[in-house]
Write an enzyme that holds these catalytic residues in place. Structure first.
Site, PDB file in Angstrom:
ATOM      1  N   ASP A 189     -17.640 -27.530   4.502  1.00 26.63           N
ATOM      2  CA  ASP A 189     -18.187 -27.153   3.285  1.00 26.63           C
ATOM      3  C   ASP A 189     -17.164 -27.600   2.152  1.00 26.63           C
ATOM      4  O   ASP A 189     -15.846 -27.264   2.533  1.00 26.63           O
ATOM      5  CB  ASP A 189     -18.561 -25.594   3.047  1.00 26.63           C
ATOM      6  CG  ASP A 189     -19.201 -25.493   1.682  1.00 26.63           C
ATOM      7  OD1 ASP A 189     -20.498 -25.292   1.764  1.00 26.63           O
ATOM      8  OD2 ASP A 189     -18.606 -25.159   0.579  1.00 26.63           O
ATOM      9  N   ASN A 197     -19.747 -31.089  -9.685  1.00 28.45           N
ATOM     10  CA  ASN A 197     -21.096 -31.433 -10.427  1.00 28.45           C
ATOM     11  C   ASN A 197     -20.986 -31.134 -12.006  1.00 28.45           C
ATOM     12  O   ASN A 197     -21.351 -31.786 -12.691  1.00 28.45           O
ATOM     13  CB  ASN A 197     -22.489 -31.060  -9.762  1.00 28.45           C
ATOM     14  CG  ASN A 197     -22.664 -31.694  -8.444  1.00 28.45           C
ATOM     15  OD1 ASN A 197     -22.599 -32.858  -8.228  1.00 28.45           O
ATOM     16  ND2 ASN A 197     -23.542 -31.056  -7.394  1.00 28.45           N
ATOM     17  N   ASP A 206     -21.956 -37.151  -6.188  1.00 28.63           N
ATOM     18  CA  ASP A 206     -22.516 -37.949  -4.887  1.00 28.63           C
ATOM     19  C   ASP A 206     -21.548 -38.763  -4.355  1.00 28.63           C
ATOM     20  O   ASP A 206     -21.405 -38.985  -3.171  1.00 28.63           O
ATOM     21  CB  ASP A 206     -23.610 -38.746  -5.479  1.00 28.63           C
ATOM     22  CG  ASP A 206     -25.008 -37.829  -5.894  1.00 28.63           C
ATOM     23  OD1 ASP A 206     -24.949 -36.559  -5.253  1.00 28.63           O
ATOM     24  OD2 ASP A 206     -25.778 -38.484  -6.425  1.00 28.63           O
ATOM     25  N   GLU A 232     -23.790 -29.454  -0.167  1.00 29.76           N
ATOM     26  CA  GLU A 232     -22.448 -30.033   0.232  1.00 29.76           C
ATOM     27  C   GLU A 232     -21.893 -29.535   1.570  1.00 29.76           C
ATOM     28  O   GLU A 232     -20.638 -29.411   2.006  1.00 29.76           O
ATOM     29  CB  GLU A 232     -21.467 -29.476  -1.055  1.00 29.76           C
ATOM     30  CG  GLU A 232     -20.913 -28.266  -0.944  1.00 29.76           C
ATOM     31  CD  GLU A 232     -22.220 -27.401  -1.639  1.00 29.76           C
ATOM     32  OE1 GLU A 232     -23.157 -27.815  -1.984  1.00 29.76           O
ATOM     33  OE2 GLU A 232     -21.883 -26.098  -2.405  1.00 29.76           O
TER      34      GLU A 232
END
Ligand SMILES: [Mg+2]
Length: 321
Positions: A189, A197, A206, A232
């Site tokens: 993770d 973000n 991204d 993620e």
């Protein structure tokens, strides 16, 4: 035999034709004829030779004698149809003009029929028609392979997606019951991904996911395929690996991610946390149990300050064991 008057240019692109006939004289004559249409011909006089030649995988069309000793054309056609991963048209050649032979040929998996003595013009047009079917089928098969690849792939990172991860886990766990080898799984993770973000926007997020996906692909053995598990979260399935083996891999990935240049994405220097579990610690575990265990270990890695690897431990991660 009368030679055809159709020019070779009308035969379409050169193809590889497999000719199976137990009579060498007939086989040679037909081979010369088909070669005169501009095609490459492999002539075989027995079913074993024919299977060997077909097994090389580049045959576009089979001209098959129906009457042969031991394994006749019908039987050989059934064998080929049951083994081949691709559809290659089969045209039967036979002196038997009766309806039964025709029915048997089509039933066995043949596509068309020519009666001996072979009329060259008839042979030429049938070959052309059959090769057209072959080229359409080939294009469809290629499209279908591309689609299968796409269905299994995560569009953003280009590595396997959740669906192929689930399939792979199921396959590997099935294998372990046979081989008694341990299979392990890594759940990875990205730390504080939400803030990427939030602060830099989804394009940067991204980019970071893509960088991480590539890093996973570059840092795993060919058999340890990486997957994007969702958001993620990523996963790596490690066949024939103990939990400790998988921890070594996890540590290598964690360290490699720290070495990624902070300028690789606008998100700057980032870290990841990894949870690891294997069937050597959880014998006979189902996919769900193994994932829960890796997830519990990942949770502990997050809880311990992130940027670290935690191995599933029944003492700490009791809810799973
Ligand atoms: Mg024969």
């Amino acid at each position: 035999m009368n030679r055809t008057v159709i020019p070779p240019s009308a035969n379409g692109p050169p193809a590889h034709v497999l000719l199976v006939d137990d009579e060498p004289v007939v086989a040679r004559e037909l081979r010369d004829l088909v070669q005169s249409y501009g095609h490459r011909v492999t002539a075989c006089n027995s079913w074993t030779e024919a299977l060997r030649a077909f097994g090389k995988g580049d045959v576009d069309l089979i001209l098959m004698d129906a009457v042969m000793p031991t394994v006749d054309g019908f039987k050989l056609t059934r064998i080929i149809r049951s083994r081949a991963k691709t559809y290659v048209p089969i045209v039967f050649l036979t002196g038997l003009a009766d309806d039964n032979a025709r029915a048997n040929g089509i039933e066995a998996g043949g596509d068309d029929f020519l009666t001996k003595p072979i009329d060259p013009l008839e042979l030429q047009v049938r070959i052309k028609a059959m090769l057209r079917i072959r080229s359409l089928t080939k294009a469809l098969e290629e499209k279908s392979r591309t689609l299968s690849r796409l269905v299994a792939m995560d569009a953003l990172t280009g590595i396997g997606n959740r669906r192929s991860f689930d399939e792979r886990m199921q396959t590997e766990l099935g294998e372990t019951t046979r081989t008694h080898e341990s299979v392990s799984v890594l759940l990875l993770d990205l730390d504080h991904f939400k803030s990427v973000n939030d602060s830099f926007g989804h394009t940067v997020g991204d980019d970071l996911l893509r960088v991480f996906g590539r890093l996973l692909a570059d840092n795993t053995r060919a058999c340890d395929l990486p997957y994007r598990y969702g958001g993620e979260e990523f996963a790596v399935v490690c066949p024939s690996s103990t939990t400790d083996d998988a921890c070594t891999l996890a540590e290598r990935i964690r360290a490699a991610f720290m070495r990624v240049s902070p300028s690789a994405t606008a998100a700057g220097a980032r870290t990841c946390s990894i949870g690891v579990a294997g069937t050597d610690i959880l014998p006979g575990a189902s996919k769900e149990v193994l994932l829960q265990a890796a997830d519990a270990a990942l949770y502990r890695a997050k809880d311990s300050g992130r940027n670290c690897v935690c191995k599933f431990d029944p003492l700490f991660d009791q809810k799973v064991a």
